[in-house]
Design a protein around this motif. Structure first.
Motif, PDB file in Angstrom:
ATOM      1  N   VAL A  78       0.849  -1.185   0.000  1.00 23.50           N
ATOM      2  CA  VAL A  78       0.000   0.000   0.000  1.00 23.50           C
ATOM      3  C   VAL A  78       0.888   1.240   0.000  1.00 23.50           C
ATOM      4  O   VAL A  78       1.916   1.279   0.689  1.00 23.50           O
ATOM      5  N   PRO A 132      -4.506   6.813   0.141  1.00 19.53           N
ATOM      6  CA  PRO A 132      -3.815   5.542  -0.057  1.00 19.53           C
ATOM      7  C   PRO A 132      -4.175   4.928  -1.402  1.00 19.53           C
ATOM      8  O   PRO A 132      -5.266   5.157  -1.930  1.00 19.53           O
ATOM      9  N   SER A 134      -3.033   1.343  -4.210  1.00 23.81           N
ATOM     10  CA  SER A 134      -2.213   0.185  -4.546  1.00 23.81           C
ATOM     11  C   SER A 134      -2.184   0.061  -6.051  1.00 23.81           C
ATOM     12  O   SER A 134      -2.937   0.743  -6.762  1.00 23.81           O
ATOM     13  N   LEU A 173      -5.459  -2.260   1.901  1.00 29.36           N
ATOM     14  CA  LEU A 173      -5.726  -0.897   1.437  1.00 29.36           C
ATOM     15  C   LEU A 173      -6.904  -0.279   2.178  1.00 29.36           C
ATOM     16  O   LEU A 173      -6.886   0.910   2.521  1.00 29.36           O
ATOM     17  N   TYR A 176      -6.680   2.041   5.447  1.00 28.49           N
ATOM     18  CA  TYR A 176      -6.150   3.401   5.451  1.00 28.49           C
ATOM     19  C   TYR A 176      -7.205   4.378   4.929  1.00 28.49           C
ATOM     20  O   TYR A 176      -7.903   4.096   3.958  1.00 28.49           O
TER      21      TYR A 176
END
Length: 616
Positions: A78, A132, A134, A173, A176
């Motif tokens: 992440v 955040p 990914s 993920l 966050y």
């Protein structure tokens, strides 16, 4: 891993489309604009740069700053993108936005989708924003870039202290949260919230006036009158995946096609221990939740031309009819989608053979409307006749724009009891500032009505994907604009594709509240509700294991608690009368007095109220 930018970089959206340039140096960023004249000579820009906003309404990514990311990205980790930014306008509060994107170098549009986008809205004060993200797959050093793009608004934007930080893989993920303001009106004390509650009370509630009489017709004093809501008048709906219907059939376990699909699903999902019976139970839950959470359903794909004609595997008309019957029996009205999606990519491939034969193509489209309309007549409450005409206009290019009105007239002939709608995307979403498309849609509605075409509803898809979340007051501005036609407005395909579940839930609450409050809206449909049957991975109300996500809890609290009259009661006065307020819909009404009781079922409460007498 951190990528930094010198403090005080100035961005805005105004730039001649033929201009591009860059600044050299390891710590500097490349300045890029979408070049329309490929022969134009680039011009070099020094940092910092101050540009004025564009006046163009074209929805495109504006001038941008790009910095390649020198480090690798891992799919199982992440990352946190952080930035400080402000609008160079003392009056700006949520009216200017910055777009941040992580994508392939030089590409933030086109066939290559960014791996991540977000769009904070700015004020004149410096604020810190973090989000955040990914990546879907591992990315080598230099294969991704970070982009800073002017989003929308009339002021320049100043950006500082940009960084990307690797948070590792210990937490998912979803663990966050974003920080900062991501849409105008996000604040808990925003003024629009009180206005919305007043609008809801005015537009979505009515009053029962009940008089209780005895057997001789005389008023009964002190009778207890109870109202209990049974059904909403407002339509709260979802898209339905008809392919799941076969899984709950009695012969599902012996169906070789389903067995093959199950093996493929188990391999793709990594759920190696899942049994066929467990999968059936998950899908049975799908229909239980569908029945419990919604009163309106739209077929996601079953009534599209390719599915209806058999061009797509797995779709059968008999399944569509059976599921329609089940939906009606379960208390859900049904909407069709979509009769004409006028692009070659949204019809059986063989239709493109008519590209140079306008009359033959016109006959083909009319035959399709007649075929599907006659089959669904009496089964649907509404149908999207025209879908996404701004981006898909191949048919009109061949036959002329006047055919659109003819499609509505043909649909009206075969679907006389259905509400006939237009439908399109990126009107409410992405800030609600794509003026070119809004103007096109406005003109389309106006032209159809001028031609006396039987247009009866205006659809807005409302997919919110990564970037701008449109503020509630901007939603009202757009509803006012299109509400002037006197047609019901339909939120036809809502979803919020955010891994941050709290922000997702908050925006779902605020969009739905603003939409429900506006007097011209009629329906709110989500484009799916279960993660395992949703086109966007994070957008559903329920995850794969049927965990109720925060957005599901918000939705159910609004629809079946805050906006639901579960039970209200009062005592009659000397003249036997009592008044009770409730949300619009259908009710059970019970009167009690002196050991006697009378019950009325399915009594409709409209906006102008309902008056009735009850004789004990």
């Amino acid at each position: 891993m951190k990528v930094a930018i010198p403090s005080g970089l100035i961005l805005s959206a105004a730039l001649l489309s033929s201009l591009c340039g860059y600044a050299e140096g390891a710590g500097e960023w490349d300045f890029v604009s979408r070049v329309r004249n490929e022969n134009a000579q680039p011009q070099r820009q020094a940092l910092p740069v101050r540009l004025e906003p564009r006046s163009s309404g074209i929805m495109e990514y504006g001038p941008r700053w790009e910095r390649p990311c020198a480090e690798a990205f891992k799919a199982n980790e992440v990352y946190m993108l952080s930035v400080r930014a402000r609008a160079i306008d003392p009056q700006a509060v949520g009216s200017v936005a910055l777009k941040l994107a992580v994508s392939s170098p030089g590409k933030i549009r086109g066939k290559v989708r960014p791996v991540f986008r977000c769009g904070p809205v700015l004020s004149a004060e410096w604020e810190t924003f973090s989000a955040p993200f990914s990546v879907p797959e591992d990315a080598a050093p230099g294969s991704l870039s970070l982009f800073l793009v002017h989003g929308w608004g009339d002021a320049a934007v100043e950006v500082a202290d940009v960084q990307i930080e690797n948070l590792g893989s210990e937490k998912p993920l979803q663990a966050y949260a974003r920080k900062g303001r991501w849409y105008a009106g996000q604040e808990a004390d925003a003024a629009w919230r009180l206005e919305a509650q007043s609008m809801i009370a005015s537009n979505r509630m009515g009053t029962f006036s009940v008089q209780v009489l005895d057997a001789q017709g005389e008023p009964v004093k002190n009778a207890r009158v109870v109202i209990e809501q049974q059904r909403h008048a407002y339509r709260f709906g979802t898209a339905v995946n008809s392919l799941l219907w076969r899984w709950i059939a009695p012969d599902a376990a012996s169906n070789p096609q389903l067995q093959a699909e199950f093996k493929a699903y188990r391999a793709e999902s990594g759920r190696k221990g899942l049994t066929f019976a467990q999968r059936q139970a998950e899908i049975q839950k799908y229909f239980e939740v569908l029945k419990a959470d919604f009163n309106y359903a739209v077929f996601e794909n079953a009534l599209k031309w390719e599915a209806w004609s058999g061009a797509w595997d797995g779709f059968r008309q008999e399944d569509t009819f059976a599921l329609t019957d089940w939906l009606h029996a379960s208390g859900l009205d049904v909407k069709g989608h979509a009769l004409v999606w006028p692009g070659w990519g949204h019809a059986p491939a063989w239709t493109k053979k008519m590209a140079d034969r306008p009359e033959a193509l016109n006959r083909l489209v009319h035959a399709h409307i007649t075929d599907i309309g006659a089959a669904m007549n009496g089964r649907v409450a509404a149908f999207d006749v025209l879908n996404e005409a701004f981006n898909n206009h191949d048919y009109m290019d061949v036959m002329g724009s006047e055919v659109v009105g003819d499609w509505f007239r043909q649909a009206d002939a075969v679907l006389p009891d259905a509400q006939l709608n237009v439908n399109d995307f990126l009107l409410m979403a992405n800030g609600g500032y794509w003026t070119e498309k809004l103007d096109f849609y406005d003109a389309l509605v106006g032209r159809l009505l001028d031609e006396q075409a039987p247009l009866e509803g205006i659809g807005f898809q409302s997919h919110f994907r990564h970037s701008f979340l449109t503020g509630p007051q901007r939603i009202w501005v757009l509803c006012d604009r299109f509400g002037r036609y006197g047609l019901p407005l339909v939120c036809s395909e809502f979803d919020v594709d955010l891994a941050d579940e709290e922000l997702q839930a908050a925006y779902t609450r605020d969009f739905l509240t603003a939409w429900f409050a506006h007097p011209d809206t009629q329906a709110f449909l989500q484009w799916g509700f279960w993660q395992d049957s949703h086109w966007l991975p994070y957008a559903g109300l329920y995850d794969r294991d049927w965990r109720m996500k925060p957005n599901a809890k918000i939705y159910r609290d609004l629809v079946y608690n805050q906006w639901w009259t579960g039970r209200e009661e009062a005592r009659s006065s000397d003249d036997g009368r009592v008044e009770l307020r409730g949300f619009l819909g259908n009710y059970r009404i019970t009167a009690h007095a002196s050991g006697r009781k009378v019950v009325l079922e399915n009594i409709e409460l409209k906006k102008d109220g309902a008056s009735l007498s009850m004789k004990l």
